[in-house]
Design a protein around this motif. Structure first.
Motif, PDB file in Angstrom:
ATOM      1  N   ASP A  33       0.870  -1.168   0.000  1.00 55.10           N
ATOM      2  CA  ASP A  33       0.000   0.000   0.000  1.00 55.10           C
ATOM      3  C   ASP A  33       0.919   1.234   0.000  1.00 55.10           C
ATOM      4  N   THR A  34       1.165   1.813  -1.186  1.00 56.68           N
ATOM      5  CA  THR A  34       2.143   2.915  -1.252  1.00 56.68           C
ATOM      6  C   THR A  34       1.612   4.171  -0.556  1.00 56.68           C
ATOM      7  N   GLY A  35       0.282   4.311  -0.514  1.00 57.58           N
ATOM      8  CA  GLY A  35      -0.309   5.448   0.199  1.00 57.58           C
ATOM      9  C   GLY A  35       0.093   5.421   1.665  1.00 57.58           C
ATOM     10  N   TYR A  38       3.406   7.236   2.158  1.00 57.22           N
ATOM     11  CA  TYR A  38       3.282   8.706   2.201  1.00 57.22           C
ATOM     12  C   TYR A  38       2.619   9.126   3.511  1.00 57.22           C
ATOM     13  N   ARG A  39       1.665   8.323   3.958  1.00 58.14           N
ATOM     14  CA  ARG A  39       0.980   8.633   5.217  1.00 58.14           C
ATOM     15  C   ARG A  39       1.929   8.499   6.412  1.00 58.14           C
ATOM     16  N   ALA A  40       2.759   7.455   6.422  1.00 55.24           N
ATOM     17  CA  ALA A  40       3.684   7.238   7.552  1.00 55.24           C
ATOM     18  C   ALA A  40       4.664   8.412   7.649  1.00 55.24           C
ATOM     19  N   VAL A  94      -1.420  14.828   3.878  1.00 55.89           N
ATOM     20  CA  VAL A  94      -0.604  13.880   3.109  1.00 55.89           C
ATOM     21  C   VAL A  94      -0.352  14.310   1.662  1.00 55.89           C
ATOM     22  N   SER A  95      -1.351  14.899   1.013  1.00 53.51           N
ATOM     23  CA  SER A  95      -1.169  15.255  -0.400  1.00 53.51           C
ATOM     24  C   SER A  95      -0.169  16.400  -0.583  1.00 53.51           C
ATOM     25  N   TYR A  96      -0.009  17.228   0.452  1.00 57.49           N
ATOM     26  CA  TYR A  96       0.991  18.298   0.358  1.00 57.49           C
ATOM     27  C   TYR A  96       2.403  17.704   0.411  1.00 57.49           C
ATOM     28  N   VAL A 103      10.685  13.913  -2.286  1.00 57.01           N
ATOM     29  CA  VAL A 103      10.050  12.899  -1.428  1.00 57.01           C
ATOM     30  C   VAL A 103       9.583  11.733  -2.312  1.00 57.01           C
ATOM     31  N   ARG A 104       8.973  12.075  -3.438  1.00 53.53           N
ATOM     32  CA  ARG A 104       8.470  11.029  -4.334  1.00 53.53           C
ATOM     33  C   ARG A 104       9.626  10.174  -4.852  1.00 53.53           C
ATOM     34  N   LYS A 105      10.739  10.846  -5.192  1.00 56.00           N
ATOM     35  CA  LYS A 105      11.883  10.117  -5.739  1.00 56.00           C
ATOM     36  C   LYS A 105      12.341   9.044  -4.739  1.00 56.00           C
ATOM     37  N   ARG A 125      -1.167   5.897  -6.733  1.00 57.62           N
ATOM     38  CA  ARG A 125      -1.647   6.896  -7.685  1.00 57.62           C
ATOM     39  C   ARG A 125      -0.848   6.860  -8.995  1.00 57.62           C
ATOM     40  N   ASP A 126       0.407   6.398  -8.897  1.00 61.51           N
ATOM     41  CA  ASP A 126       1.353   6.477 -10.019  1.00 61.51           C
ATOM     42  C   ASP A 126       2.035   5.133 -10.254  1.00 61.51           C
ATOM     43  N   ILE A 127       1.394   4.059  -9.841  1.00 56.41           N
ATOM     44  CA  ILE A 127       2.066   2.751  -9.923  1.00 56.41           C
ATOM     45  C   ILE A 127       2.186   2.307 -11.387  1.00 56.41           C
ATOM     46  N   ARG A 151     -18.246   5.938   1.179  1.00 60.89           N
ATOM     47  CA  ARG A 151     -17.482   4.781   1.672  1.00 60.89           C
ATOM     48  C   ARG A 151     -16.513   5.204   2.766  1.00 60.89           C
ATOM     49  N   ARG A 152     -15.798   6.302   2.531  1.00 64.37           N
ATOM     50  CA  ARG A 152     -14.814   6.762   3.518  1.00 64.37           C
ATOM     51  C   ARG A 152     -15.510   7.192   4.810  1.00 64.37           C
ATOM     52  N   TYR A 153     -16.691   7.840   4.660  1.00 61.28           N
ATOM     53  CA  TYR A 153     -17.475   8.287   5.817  1.00 61.28           C
ATOM     54  C   TYR A 153     -17.902   7.073   6.661  1.00 61.28           C
ATOM     55  N   LYS A 174     -10.515  17.827  -2.305  1.00 63.03           N
ATOM     56  CA  LYS A 174      -9.290  18.619  -2.207  1.00 63.03           C
ATOM     57  C   LYS A 174      -8.076  17.743  -2.521  1.00 63.03           C
ATOM     58  N   ARG A 175      -8.066  16.540  -1.941  1.00 65.47           N
ATOM     59  CA  ARG A 175      -6.933  15.624  -2.123  1.00 65.47           C
ATOM     60  C   ARG A 175      -6.839  15.210  -3.601  1.00 65.47           C
ATOM     61  N   ASP A 176      -7.985  14.885  -4.214  1.00 67.85           N
ATOM     62  CA  ASP A 176      -8.000  14.507  -5.642  1.00 67.85           C
ATOM     63  C   ASP A 176      -7.404  15.614  -6.498  1.00 67.85           C
ATOM     64  N   ILE A 178      -5.305  18.038  -5.693  1.00 65.21           N
ATOM     65  CA  ILE A 178      -3.842  18.163  -5.534  1.00 65.21           C
ATOM     66  C   ILE A 178      -3.154  16.980  -6.233  1.00 65.21           C
ATOM     67  N   ASP A 179      -3.679  15.762  -6.016  1.00 66.64           N
ATOM     68  CA  ASP A 179      -3.042  14.559  -6.579  1.00 66.64           C
ATOM     69  C   ASP A 179      -3.062  14.579  -8.112  1.00 66.64           C
ATOM     70  N   GLU A 180      -4.156  15.088  -8.683  1.00 70.94           N
ATOM     71  CA  GLU A 180      -4.270  15.088 -10.158  1.00 70.94           C
ATOM     72  C   GLU A 180      -3.430  16.183 -10.798  1.00 70.94           C
ATOM     73  N   ASN A 181      -3.222  17.263 -10.070  1.00 67.71           N
ATOM     74  CA  ASN A 181      -2.594  18.432 -10.690  1.00 67.71           C
ATOM     75  C   ASN A 181      -1.135  18.653 -10.331  1.00 67.71           C
ATOM     76  N   ARG A 182      -0.592  17.817  -9.456  1.00 63.16           N
ATOM     77  CA  ARG A 182       0.808  18.066  -9.098  1.00 63.16           C
ATOM     78  C   ARG A 182       1.704  17.786 -10.317  1.00 63.16           C
ATOM     79  N   LYS A 183       2.869  18.437 -10.311  1.00 66.65           N
ATOM     80  CA  LYS A 183       3.773  18.327 -11.462  1.00 66.65           C
ATOM     81  C   LYS A 183       4.420  16.947 -11.534  1.00 66.65           C
TER      82      LYS A 183
HETATM   83  O1  CDP Z   1      -6.689   5.333   0.837  1.00 65.84           O
HETATM   84  P1  CDP Z   1      -6.819   6.700   0.299  1.00 65.84           P
HETATM   85  O2  CDP Z   1      -7.499   6.703  -0.999  1.00 65.84           O
HETATM   86  O3  CDP Z   1      -7.334   7.685   1.260  1.00 65.84           O
HETATM   87  O4  CDP Z   1      -5.363   7.254  -0.026  1.00 65.84           O
HETATM   88  P2  CDP Z   1      -3.972   6.543   0.130  1.00 65.84           P
HETATM   89  O5  CDP Z   1      -3.827   5.506  -0.929  1.00 65.84           O
HETATM   90  O6  CDP Z   1      -3.761   6.137   1.540  1.00 65.84           O
HETATM   91  O7  CDP Z   1      -2.977   7.752  -0.233  1.00 65.84           O
HETATM   92  C1  CDP Z   1      -2.896   8.902   0.564  1.00 65.84           C
HETATM   93  C2  CDP Z   1      -2.260  10.012  -0.241  1.00 65.84           C
HETATM   94  O8  CDP Z   1      -0.897   9.667  -0.542  1.00 65.84           O
HETATM   95  C3  CDP Z   1      -2.882  10.328  -1.594  1.00 65.84           C
HETATM   96  O9  CDP Z   1      -3.965  11.229  -1.499  1.00 65.84           O
HETATM   97  C4  CDP Z   1      -1.704  10.925  -2.357  1.00 65.84           C
HETATM   98  O10 CDP Z   1      -1.543  12.283  -2.050  1.00 65.84           O
HETATM   99  C5  CDP Z   1      -0.518  10.167  -1.792  1.00 65.84           C
HETATM  100  N1  CDP Z   1      -0.073   9.056  -2.667  1.00 65.84           N
HETATM  101  C6  CDP Z   1       0.707   9.370  -3.766  1.00 65.84           C
HETATM  102  O11 CDP Z   1       0.942  10.536  -4.029  1.00 65.84           O
HETATM  103  N2  CDP Z   1       1.221   8.370  -4.549  1.00 65.84           N
HETATM  104  C7  CDP Z   1       0.968   7.096  -4.277  1.00 65.84           C
HETATM  105  N3  CDP Z   1       1.511   6.146  -5.043  1.00 65.84           N
HETATM  106  C8  CDP Z   1       0.135   6.755  -3.193  1.00 65.84           C
HETATM  107  C9  CDP Z   1      -0.395   7.765  -2.406  1.00 65.84           C
END
Ligand code: CDP
Length: 223
Positions: A33-35, A38-40, A94-96, A103-105, A125-127, A151-153, A174-176, A178-183
């Motif tokens: 779970d790569t998210g 980023y969360r950790a 987390v999205s910031y 960090v991504r590198k 998001r970028d796998i 679902r999240r609620y 908001k998270r979507d 940022i995630d969709e528009n980052r460079k």
């Molecule tokens: O589970 P949820 O959909 O809430 O998100 P997550 O998979 O836990 O990811 C949390 C955040 O980490 C995302 O909103 C992205 O900002 C970032 N993320 C990313 O940039 N690239 C990834 N491969 C995975 C997560």
């Protein structure tokens, strides 16, 4: 490349983690779970009271921390943070952190290393686009933003009764954005990914449909 790699991407709350976990368990593959990575990192930044504007300190922390998966737990610098990484403050920040290129590198390198020569299901998001561009199979899970927020609620409500639906919806939007528009490696569907709109589908239906595609692909592969 040895091993069979399955990439699952999609926006917040599309069900990636739940589904990826089940697929990995069925196939007896490693699940990453790569998210959670980023969360950790975000949780540790908050814990150390580092300002999210202090990019140098964040990069320094990312360079010097060790993130591991042990059984079903996520560990950062030997500390288990499996539950802590799901708190609201992490959702909000987390999205910031994930939009910082350095960090991504660092995290993408770790993810590539984990996947090397392993049978693996990785979600994020970028796998399919950046981490495992040569993955054997790629899926892109979507659902309407309302459905994803619902679902999240429901998930959060079991832990916190005072949760507000509109706040959850707003945070996901908001998270979507940022995630969709980052460079650097934005949330994107790989050209060769299979898109599954999970609106109105239950978990078992999505898992079954992915497993059919996986089993077909495995028949044609040497793994
Ligand atoms: O589970 P949820 O959909 O809430 O998100 P997550 O998979 O836990 O990811 C949390 C955040 O980490 C995302 O909103 C992205 O900002 C970032 N993320 C990313 O940039 N690239 C990834 N491969 C995975 C997560």
């Amino acid at each position: 490349m040895c091993g069979f790699q399955i990439a699952i991407d999609g926006p917040a709350g599309a069900g990636k983690s739940t589904i990826a976990k089940k697929i990995a368990a069925k196939l007896n593959y490693i699940y990453i779970d790569t998210g959670a990575m980023y969360r950790a990192l975000t949780y540790t930044i908050l814990e150390k009271k580092i300002s999210i504007e202090n990019v140098d300190a964040i990069i320094n922390l990312a360079e010097n921390c060790v993130i591991e998966f042990r059984n079903k737990d996520i560990i950062i610098n030997n500390k288990k943070v499996t539950e802590e990484i799901r708190i609201q403050q992490v959702n909000e920040k987390v999205s910031y952190i994930a939009q910082i290129a350095e960090v991504r590198k660092i995290l993408v390198n770790t993810q590539k290393k984990i996947a090397l020569n392993n049978n693996i299901v990785m979600d994020g998001r970028d796998i399919g686009t950046i981490v495992l561009p040569k993955a054997n199979l790629k899926f892109f899970l979507t659902a309407s933003v309302k459905e994803r927020a619902k679902r999240r609620y429901n998930e959060m409500k079991t832990k916190n009764n005072s949760i507000d639906f509109n706040k959850v919806l707003e945070e996901i939007r908001k998270r979507d954005k940022i995630d969709e528009n980052r460079k650097c490696s934005p949330l994107a569907r790989a050209d060769d990914a299979v898109t599954i709109d999970t609106t109105g589908l239950n978990i078992a239906e999505v898992v079954d449909s992915i497993l059919i595609t996986v089993k077909d692909a495995l028949k044609d592969s040497s793994v």
